[in-house]
Design an enzyme around this catalytic site. Sequence first.
Site, short mmCIF file in Angstrom:
data_model
loop_
_atom_site.label_atom_id
_atom_site.label_comp_id
_atom_site.label_asym_id
_atom_site.label_seq_id
_atom_site.Cartn_x
_atom_site.Cartn_y
_atom_site.Cartn_z
N SER A 82 -4.42 4.30 7.87
CA SER A 82 -5.78 5.21 8.60
C SER A 82 -7.14 4.37 8.29
O SER A 82 -7.22 3.24 7.53
CB SER A 82 -5.96 6.50 7.45
OG SER A 82 -6.62 6.26 6.28
N ASP A 83 -8.11 4.93 8.86
CA ASP A 83 -9.42 4.29 8.62
C ASP A 83 -10.06 5.16 7.38
O ASP A 83 -9.53 6.23 6.90
CB ASP A 83 -10.29 4.37 9.81
CG ASP A 83 -11.38 3.40 9.84
OD1 ASP A 83 -11.73 2.87 8.81
OD2 ASP A 83 -11.86 3.00 10.70
N TRP A 84 -11.05 5.01 7.03
CA TRP A 84 -11.95 5.36 5.88
C TRP A 84 -12.05 6.93 5.87
O TRP A 84 -12.59 7.44 6.81
CB TRP A 84 -13.07 4.61 5.80
CG TRP A 84 -13.97 5.55 4.50
CD1 TRP A 84 -14.83 6.30 4.68
CD2 TRP A 84 -14.26 4.29 3.45
NE1 TRP A 84 -15.42 6.22 2.95
CE2 TRP A 84 -15.14 5.33 2.57
CE3 TRP A 84 -13.58 3.16 2.85
CZ2 TRP A 84 -15.41 4.57 1.17
CZ3 TRP A 84 -14.11 2.57 1.62
CH2 TRP A 84 -14.94 3.55 0.78
#
Length: 730
Positions: A289-291
């Site tokens: 995932s991203d942040w």
Amino acid sequence: MSAEAVKPNIASQVSHLLTQMTLEEKVGQMTQVDFTVIGAPEERHADDPIDQAKLEDAVLRRHVGSIMNTPLTPNNQAQPIATWRKMQETIQAASARSRLKIPVLYGIDAIHGATYTQNATLFPQAISMAATFNPDLSFQAGEITAREIRASGLLWNFSPVMDIGRQPLWPRLWETYGEDVHLATVMGTRFIEGHQGADFSAADKGMTCLKHYVGYSLPFNGKDRTPAFIGERMLREYFLPTFAAGIKAGAPTIMVNSSEVDGIPGHANHHYLTTVLRDELGFKGFTVSDWEDIQRLYTRDKLAASEKEAVKIAVMAGVDMSMVPLDFSFYDILLELAKSGEVPVARIDEAVGRILTVKYQAGLFNPPKTPIPAEGNFATPAATSTNLQAAHEAIILAKNDHHLLPLKKDAKILVTGPTANLLSVLNGGWTITWQGDAEHLYPKDKLTVLAALKKQSTGKVTHVGGNRFDDPIDTAKVIAEAKHHDVIVLSLGEKPYTETLGNIASLDLDPEQQALADAALATGKPVILLTFGGRPRIITKIADKAAVVLLGFLPGMEGGEAAADILYGAYNPDAKLPITYPRATNDITPYDYKPIEAFESNAYNPLYPFGHGLSYTTFETSQLKVDKPRIGLHENINVSVDVTNTGKLAGKETVLVYLNDAAASVTRPNKQLKAFKKVALEPGETQHLNFTLTPDDLSFIGLEFKRLVEPGDFTVMVGNQSVKFTVSPS
């Protein structure tokens, strides 16, 4: 040794390890936390960055599989090699004390070199690497970046960005390889090949991560992390091919789109993450995932009714690892979901199996006792030379009226503008710090444009400007000083930024820069407009009156010296625009526009078109031919053309091969780039070039969303020449 060659042995090792793991250990492998979670208090982190108790809690109690970033969010800052090595030794020593001794995979944003290691070789950003149209330079940048992160003890690079940059407002445009699918595919692929080699476990190689799958780069309103509205056909035509190429090149990890496409957030899109990515594109690695984006399915997107539901949706959609990143909430929630049966253990085993496979492929279970030595592998003279060459080939000469350039060394030059005397504006975001704007942290031995001009000049160089980007500049002094100088170098552009902090409401330059430009132009002295920044700010009124326009974008740490070399003629410019440079802030039309976009009152009328770029010499193409006038649906066609240096100086020219499909069941662009080659030519020299166009080059996404070639007439275009051929039904 390739990843495929070791696959059977690795598969057996992964299967055996999975049988030994507890549910807690498996869920931990799917958890990635920011360095802050294990970091010591900021007041003492310089000497001892890691809090041992926090580290043991993360690795031994929570079984965390991955850590990312540099000390210390939100004030992330590049660290010395020695600090990085100590950090990695400490983390892996903790993992070696765990029950199954599963190593931690550490990730970093090394997007234009080892950005978070002090004094690293920092290349032009991707948009500027694309402007070189030189795949070999992209390969070398990948090689050097991998070598320098490995010298730092690191392995996993959150790069390259394979999004297509077709929305110039988007603040991450400069992280892309431009607006064209073929150019981005070639440049991105070569970076991956250089970075990973045949075996990314090698001591001087490293893993890549394709970003940001998929459709992230076309937000409707231009602002970061806002919705894109991309139909299935457009997605497959423009946005999936670069990721397919990255997968084919061997990238083992993919980071997920932080936003949403057609109402479905990237982290919840089972169709994209599983059906397309796994079943169609054949991706075998793991997704991360991203942040904080799994949590945001609940807190921001309102797709989930709770954080628990958000975790379930994301994992079941196909997200394998969560960049949580500031706590253990993902671990706690997923463990609960697995114990209750809401997330099947089979899905967890699938994700963990992918993660462990990549860790084995990367050699983490059998690492070298020490990283490769810094000496001979970090910021070497050879790396600096390659970087300077990349910067040379990245700066675009867009206008050169009356052959004002190159300047004589004894020319009296007045330098002004906010980007003239800063290194940060040459590099942009993800440089030493997240936003890249901490000028005081930049190396003192690198040259700004002003410093490089002064170093090379034998005449008078006067600077009227401030010490920071936003410092006011005395226009009255500019006007007064102009009387005593031959030319004005007007250096404009943007301050560094990335992600949402780079959102803007208009591409127009700020009024202060426009006023400075008006004052400089009003002096009557020849004005050399030099721009730096991550996207094409509107300069039309200035460019129309300036004698010279140089588009610098983000040429990296050697950009100041490269700009001076071009201004004085020590380097003959050869860069080409990797995007269409708009004439007006709302006139956004890419080069591969549809016929309707240039019909009746509509027109493609940019300030500078895609592929534009001048030289101090001249080139001509001739003898454009195809090897046969008619081919079958499944045949290749060979294209040949001659290119000649018709000027008086040696130089490089990029030959661009475009294709047009005359009529099809889905409207086709006026032209699309299908091949290119950059060649060096002496005055009067001619090279004969050959290109092969395959059925894939002739294809498009048809009515049934499948790639196909239709019979009909095609036109190949190179320079001012064109030649036709026909594809027969059989």
